[in-house]
Scaffold this motif. Structure first.
Motif, mmCIF file in Angstrom:
data_model
loop_
_atom_site.group_PDB
_atom_site.id
_atom_site.type_symbol
_atom_site.label_atom_id
_atom_site.label_comp_id
_atom_site.label_asym_id
_atom_site.label_seq_id
_atom_site.Cartn_x
_atom_site.Cartn_y
_atom_site.Cartn_z
ATOM 1 N N VAL A 130 2.345 39.414 10.659
ATOM 2 C CA VAL A 130 2.415 38.308 11.625
ATOM 3 C C VAL A 130 2.341 38.810 13.076
ATOM 4 O O VAL A 130 2.397 38.016 13.999
ATOM 5 C CB VAL A 130 3.683 37.448 11.405
ATOM 6 N N LEU A 131 2.266 40.128 13.248
ATOM 7 C CA LEU A 131 2.105 40.702 14.591
ATOM 8 C C LEU A 131 0.864 41.580 14.606
ATOM 9 O O LEU A 131 0.584 42.268 13.621
ATOM 10 C CB LEU A 131 3.311 41.597 14.944
ATOM 11 N N GLU A 132 0.154 41.580 15.728
ATOM 12 C CA GLU A 132 -0.962 42.499 15.864
ATOM 13 C C GLU A 132 -0.393 43.888 16.143
ATOM 14 O O GLU A 132 0.538 44.040 16.931
ATOM 15 C CB GLU A 132 -1.861 42.051 17.018
ATOM 16 N N HIS A 133 -0.922 44.908 15.509
ATOM 17 C CA HIS A 133 -0.415 46.266 15.731
ATOM 18 C C HIS A 133 -1.515 47.270 15.398
ATOM 19 O O HIS A 133 -2.680 46.888 15.314
ATOM 20 C CB HIS A 133 0.856 46.493 14.904
ATOM 21 N N HIS A 134 -1.162 48.522 15.199
ATOM 22 C CA HIS A 134 -2.168 49.577 15.042
ATOM 23 C C HIS A 134 -2.721 49.716 13.618
ATOM 24 O O HIS A 134 -3.470 50.654 13.350
ATOM 25 C CB HIS A 134 -1.603 50.908 15.546
ATOM 26 N N HIS A 135 -2.339 48.827 12.691
ATOM 27 C CA HIS A 135 -2.946 48.806 11.348
ATOM 28 C C HIS A 135 -3.517 47.410 11.089
ATOM 29 O O HIS A 135 -3.132 46.448 11.746
ATOM 30 C CB HIS A 135 -1.921 49.158 10.269
ATOM 31 N N PRO A 136 -4.413 47.308 10.087
ATOM 32 C CA PRO A 136 -5.150 46.053 9.936
ATOM 33 C C PRO A 136 -4.362 44.862 9.372
ATOM 34 O O PRO A 136 -3.450 45.025 8.573
ATOM 35 C CB PRO A 136 -6.277 46.415 8.951
ATOM 36 N N PHE A 137 -4.806 43.699 9.810
ATOM 37 C CA PHE A 137 -4.448 42.455 9.136
ATOM 38 C C PHE A 137 -5.146 42.463 7.779
ATOM 39 O O PHE A 137 -5.973 43.352 7.488
ATOM 40 C CB PHE A 137 -4.960 41.253 9.945
ATOM 41 N N TYR A 138 -4.870 41.439 6.995
ATOM 42 C CA TYR A 138 -5.525 41.325 5.685
ATOM 43 C C TYR A 138 -7.038 41.470 5.827
ATOM 44 O O TYR A 138 -7.671 40.758 6.596
ATOM 45 C CB TYR A 138 -5.188 39.970 5.032
ATOM 46 N N THR A 139 -7.583 42.421 5.112
ATOM 47 C CA THR A 139 -9.015 42.694 5.100
ATOM 48 C C THR A 139 -9.402 42.861 3.638
ATOM 49 O O THR A 139 -8.951 43.824 3.010
ATOM 50 C CB THR A 139 -9.323 44.021 5.849
ATOM 51 N N PRO A 140 -10.161 41.908 3.056
ATOM 52 C CA PRO A 140 -10.468 42.032 1.623
ATOM 53 C C PRO A 140 -11.030 43.412 1.298
ATOM 54 O O PRO A 140 -11.834 43.962 2.063
ATOM 55 C CB PRO A 140 -11.507 40.934 1.383
ATOM 56 N N MET A 141 -10.592 43.950 0.189
ATOM 57 C CA MET A 141 -10.985 45.312 -0.197
ATOM 58 C C MET A 141 -11.812 45.222 -1.476
ATOM 59 O O MET A 141 -11.343 44.668 -2.465
ATOM 60 C CB MET A 141 -9.714 46.130 -0.440
ATOM 61 N N THR A 142 -13.017 45.755 -1.435
ATOM 62 C CA THR A 142 -13.836 45.770 -2.650
ATOM 63 C C THR A 142 -13.462 46.990 -3.471
ATOM 64 O O THR A 142 -13.656 48.118 -3.022
ATOM 65 C CB THR A 142 -15.339 45.831 -2.292
ATOM 66 N N LYS A 143 -12.925 46.719 -4.658
ATOM 67 C CA LYS A 143 -12.568 47.849 -5.517
ATOM 68 C C LYS A 143 -13.814 48.411 -6.189
ATOM 69 O O LYS A 143 -14.815 47.710 -6.335
ATOM 70 C CB LYS A 143 -11.544 47.405 -6.567
ATOM 71 N N VAL A 144 -13.751 49.675 -6.544
ATOM 72 C CA VAL A 144 -14.897 50.330 -7.195
ATOM 73 C C VAL A 144 -14.421 50.965 -8.506
ATOM 74 O O VAL A 144 -13.226 51.248 -8.653
ATOM 75 C CB VAL A 144 -15.535 51.408 -6.278
ATOM 76 N N PRO A 145 -15.345 51.155 -9.449
ATOM 77 C CA PRO A 145 -14.946 51.815 -10.691
ATOM 78 C C PRO A 145 -14.513 53.264 -10.432
ATOM 79 O O PRO A 145 -14.912 53.862 -9.426
ATOM 80 C CB PRO A 145 -16.195 51.770 -11.573
ATOM 81 N N ASN A 146 -13.747 53.803 -11.348
ATOM 82 C CA ASN A 146 -13.258 55.175 -11.186
ATOM 83 C C ASN A 146 -14.400 56.181 -11.040
ATOM 84 O O ASN A 146 -14.269 57.182 -10.330
ATOM 85 C CB ASN A 146 -12.377 55.553 -12.370
ATOM 86 N N SER A 147 -15.520 55.887 -11.695
ATOM 87 C CA SER A 147 -16.658 56.810 -11.646
ATOM 88 C C SER A 147 -17.243 56.943 -10.239
ATOM 89 O O SER A 147 -17.999 57.877 -9.955
ATOM 90 C CB SER A 147 -17.747 56.320 -12.605
ATOM 91 N N ALA A 148 -16.889 56.018 -9.334
ATOM 92 C CA ALA A 148 -17.477 56.038 -7.977
ATOM 93 C C ALA A 148 -17.085 57.292 -7.197
ATOM 94 O O ALA A 148 -17.815 57.708 -6.291
ATOM 95 C CB ALA A 148 -17.058 54.793 -7.206
ATOM 96 N N ILE A 149 -15.946 57.895 -7.515
ATOM 97 C CA ILE A 149 -15.559 59.107 -6.770
ATOM 98 C C ILE A 149 -16.556 60.227 -7.081
ATOM 99 O O ILE A 149 -17.120 60.846 -6.183
ATOM 100 C CB ILE A 149 -14.123 59.560 -7.126
ATOM 101 N N GLY A 150 -16.788 60.447 -8.365
ATOM 102 C CA GLY A 150 -17.699 61.514 -8.786
ATOM 103 C C GLY A 150 -19.153 61.212 -8.454
ATOM 104 O O GLY A 150 -19.943 62.129 -8.234
ATOM 105 N N ASN A 151 -19.512 59.922 -8.429
ATOM 106 C CA ASN A 151 -20.912 59.549 -8.217
ATOM 107 C C ASN A 151 -21.254 59.291 -6.759
ATOM 108 O O ASN A 151 -22.402 58.989 -6.440
ATOM 109 C CB ASN A 151 -21.242 58.262 -9.002
ATOM 110 N N CYS A 152 -20.275 59.393 -5.877
ATOM 111 C CA CYS A 152 -20.496 58.994 -4.481
ATOM 112 C C CYS A 152 -21.539 59.897 -3.817
ATOM 113 O O CYS A 152 -21.447 61.120 -3.863
ATOM 114 C CB CYS A 152 -19.177 59.057 -3.724
ATOM 115 N N GLN A 153 -22.516 59.276 -3.182
ATOM 116 C CA GLN A 153 -23.601 60.027 -2.551
ATOM 117 C C GLN A 153 -23.231 60.515 -1.156
ATOM 118 O O GLN A 153 -23.918 61.342 -0.587
ATOM 119 C CB GLN A 153 -24.866 59.157 -2.462
ATOM 120 N N GLN A 154 -22.193 59.943 -0.601
ATOM 121 C CA GLN A 154 -21.808 60.333 0.770
ATOM 122 C C GLN A 154 -20.502 61.097 0.742
ATOM 123 O O GLN A 154 -19.448 60.505 0.543
ATOM 124 C CB GLN A 154 -21.555 59.088 1.616
ATOM 125 N N LEU A 155 -20.580 62.392 0.978
ATOM 126 C CA LEU A 155 -19.343 63.164 1.029
ATOM 127 C C LEU A 155 -18.491 62.669 2.202
ATOM 128 O O LEU A 155 -17.280 62.496 2.084
ATOM 129 C CB LEU A 155 -19.656 64.658 1.184
#
Ligand SMILES: O=C(O)CCC(=O)C(=O)O
Ligand SMILES: [Fe+2]
Length: 283
Positions: free
Chosen positions: A235-260
């Motif tokens: 309810v206060l603005e501060h140095h961390h985010p307000f609610y920001t929807p987060m798209t979850k990814v499958p567990n395999s995304a860590i190993g398959n991620c193309q961007q280090l």
């Protein structure tokens, strides 16, 4: 024991949820495979990565706390970690509803010089950020082996049931009122959380915790991913985010991620620029 071995079909059963509600934490062993741990380690060690945004300060007792902190998970390897089912989805089940990424950080406790953290509850800080409910939690993922010698986390199981304890400034860090903590320690046990690389500790934001200085010759780095329930929009603005929807990814995304690495989307904390007090930046 609140420890479980991670397997790909892991899910939070009623029994695991009961344990989390009772003790405020669970440990998932080998939540990251060796391959995932090694990808993550090279991502956080890379000089073009998060450590460019490192900041530090004295721990009040002659040693240094070093960390980097970012508000949004992003799309690189550390972003996949923060958004994957086994980390974010598991926290969602433990906290009982949709969560969003509140921030992540890399804690760098260097050999011989790494600083200590005083007793605190993370909600001790986040309360002041305008998060009305303690419906928040963190996952500490070990990059290095973490044990008593190199300053592993110490927790007081069940302390989340005490509610929020007063927090005061002690030696430059905001910490829990030690008179109260001493009384709590007479009533509740203390657990040293020893982790191997790739193990994770999931803990509630009201669990009391601290860690010692690193007097050993071994580094102790860990990533801490922190989540807030979607229903608990600050309810206060501060140095961390307000609610920001987060798209979850499958567990395999860590190993398959193309961007280090991709630092663009993360929104790093800059203590000099942000003019917030260092003690509030600790969380
Ligand atoms: O990893 C540690 O030693 C403690 C870190 C911590 O409690 C925090 O950053 O809030
Ligand atoms: Fe903490």
């Amino acid at each position: 024991m609140n420890e479980y071995q991670f397997t790909e079909d892991f899910r939070v059963t009623d029994e695991i949820k009961r344990k989390f509600d009772e003790d405020g934490y669970i440990i998932l062993r080998s939540v990251l495979s060796e391959k995932e741990t090694s990808i993550l380690t090279s991502a956080v060690e890379n000089e073009e990565g998060v450590i460019k945004y490192m900041y530090g300060h004295d721990d009040g007792d002659g040693r240094k706390i070093k960390m980097c902190l970012w508000n949004h998970p992003g799309n690189d390897v550390s972003g996949m970690l923060a958004r994957c089912e086994k980390i974010a989805g598991t926290m969602e089940q433990l906290l009982g509803g949709e969560v969003y990424h509140y921030h992540s950080k890399l804690i760098m406790k260097e050999a011989h010089t790494g600083g200590q953290f005083n007793w605190h509850q993370d909600y001790g800080y986040w309360y002041k950020n305008g998060c009305l409910f303690p419906d928040m939690g963190s996952v500490t993922i070990a990059i290095d082996k973490s044990d008593r010698e190199n300053g592993c986390l110490q927790i007081i199981p069940g302390s989340q049931k005490l509610g929020r304890i007063d927090h005061v400034i002690i030696g430059g860090q905001t910490g829990a009122d030690m008179e109260r903590v001493k009384l709590v320690m007479e009533a509740l046990p203390l657990v040293y959380v020893t982790l191997n690389p790739g193990d994770a500790l999931y803990f509630h934001s009201n669990v009391l915790h601290r860690s010692d200085q690193n007097r050993s010759g071994r580094r102790r780095w860990a990533i801490i991913c922190t989540y807030n329930r979607a229903s608990n929009n600050p309810v206060l603005e501060h140095h961390h985010p307000f609610y920001t929807p987060m798209t979850k990814v499958p567990n395999s995304a860590i190993g398959n991620c193309q961007q280090l690495l991709n630092m663009e989307e993360k929104d790093f904390m800059h203590p000099d620029r942000d003019k917030t007090t260092v003690s509030s930046l600790l969380a």
